[in-house]
Design a protein around this motif. Sequence first.
Motif: not given
Length: 201
Positions: A152, A154-157, A159-162
């Motif tokens: 939670q 450390s993960s990117p937003e 919208r930015e997650y691939d």
Amino acid sequence: MLHRLIESMTDRFQDDSVGVLCATMLVNFTNWPESGDEAADFGDTELETLVDHFKPVLETFGIHVERIPDQWTVLKVLMYQEPQSLQKMSWFRVNRGHQQSCPDLLALVDLVLSFPASTAECERGFNTMKQVKTDCWSNLKSDTLSDLLIAQLSSPEIREYDPIKAWMLWHKDSVRSRKPDFMDCAKRVIAVESEESDEEV
């Protein structure tokens, strides 16, 4: 019991004019004496306080704490030989120029400079934990809760997650085949994305 509580609170929120917090003043170049003659004994007491406090941590990472006082003396001599004013000096430049001569001391300085300026990050962590460990999930094990919090925080937003890389890893590490045509679909998605990026360029 109340007396012990008061003692604990006093120790926890001690006066910033003494102790470790006060000793950190030596990493602020604005507190250094203007001339080298006045700097002979500058910071020796504060350095001893910091070394005593962080000794277990430093030794864990292979830092030779017994060399730090001598390296502190060497660094002060080198710093006052610099043509640039101490007021304009930065620890980044000091690390770059004197890492070979004062490695153990600079490791301690890096540790001191890593102190957070506020408790905002800790408060965000506790807020996230409240969102994860709800009444319905109150029986989570420590390891599971830790993994969820790391994901939670450390993960990117979103919208930015691939997700493609995660899908690939999930599919590749499977003991048995998950979906026969999964890799073909993933390749098609990657191809489409690369074409779109080429068009944007």
